[in-house]
Design an enzyme around this catalytic site. Structure first.
Site, PDB file in Angstrom:
ATOM      1  CB  THR A   1     -13.980  31.139  -4.723  1.00  0.00           C
ATOM      2  OG1 THR A   1     -12.943  32.093  -5.160  1.00  0.00           O
ATOM      3  CG2 THR A   1     -15.282  31.175  -5.157  1.00  0.00           C
TER       4      THR A   1
ATOM      5  CG  HIS B   1       7.184  20.110  -1.932  1.00  0.00           C
ATOM      6  ND1 HIS B   1       6.768  19.155  -2.829  1.00  0.00           N
ATOM      7  CD2 HIS B   1       7.696  19.489  -0.905  1.00  0.00           C
ATOM      8  CE1 HIS B   1       7.000  17.958  -2.319  1.00  0.00           C
ATOM      9  NE2 HIS B   1       7.658  18.380  -1.121  1.00  0.00           N
TER      10      HIS B   1
ATOM     11  CG  HIS C   1      11.165  21.122  -2.405  1.00  0.00           C
ATOM     12  ND1 HIS C   1      10.204  20.560  -3.482  1.00  0.00           N
ATOM     13  CD2 HIS C   1      11.344  20.006  -1.663  1.00  0.00           C
ATOM     14  CE1 HIS C   1      10.082  19.228  -3.179  1.00  0.00           C
ATOM     15  NE2 HIS C   1      10.590  19.169  -2.162  1.00  0.00           N
TER      16      HIS C   1
ATOM     17  CG  ASP D   1     -14.069  39.666  -0.429  1.00  0.00           C
ATOM     18  OD1 ASP D   1     -14.044  38.511   0.257  1.00  0.00           O
ATOM     19  OD2 ASP D   1     -14.283  39.412  -1.869  1.00  0.00           O
TER      20      ASP D   1
ATOM     21  CB  CYS E   1     -12.356  36.397  -1.201  1.00  0.00           C
ATOM     22  SG  CYS E   1     -11.848  35.338  -2.716  1.00  0.00           S
TER      23      CYS E   1
END
Length: 157
Positions: free
Chosen positions: A79, A110, A145, A20, A77
């Protein structure tokens, strides 16, 4: 593509990148890094720093990973949180927000994460490039995993 720098996934790895407005500058830095390393990618936007809505961008890129058009994605973005939450709403997506190389390694090893999310306002371009390198070069360990990843896949049905 990836084999030029020894990246995992072999020839033909398909990568999508998107952001964004809050992640636009970091996305451009990551794109330059990928190009310098000879890694091909498709940019799903945004293509300007003008305000836009990350859920729409995340959905477009995540659906393209989920349907197999792309093998992996990188979403950015401000954060890395919002775009990752939106991407994880798409069936088959395991988006991981990584702010360090250790998290990037283990998101792949994992959790078989298929989308990396980054936050432009949280990390600088040097660290972002290192995280991208680790994410793209690390394979999935499988084994115990894989059982857990399959359990995760069952959650979004």
């Amino acid at each position: 593509m990836y084999n030029k720098q020894g990246y995992g996934g072999g020839d033909g790895m398909k990568l999508v990148i998107a952001s964004d407005h809050g992640g636009f500058r970091l996305k451009e830095e990551v794109k330059a890094h990928l190009t310098e390393k000879g890694i091909e990618f498709t940019d799903y936007g945004t293509h300007t720093p003008e305000r836009c809505d990350y859920p729409l961008i995340a959905e477009k890129a995540a659906r393209a990973v989920a349907d197999g058009t792309f093998d992996k994605g990188i979403l950015v973005c401000g954060t890395g949180i919002g775009i990752g939450i939106a991407a994880n709403k798409i069936h088959g997506i395991r988006a991981a927000l990584c702010g360090d190389t250790y998290s990037a390694e283990f998101a792949r090893r994992h959790n078989d994460a298929n989308i990396l999310t980054l936050g432009e306002r949280v990390i600088g371009p040097g660290l972002a490039k290192a995280i991208v390198d680790v994410f793209l070069s690390t394979g999935f360990d499988g084994g115990r995993h894989e059982i857990r990843v399959n359990m995760i896949k069952e959650l979004d049905k």
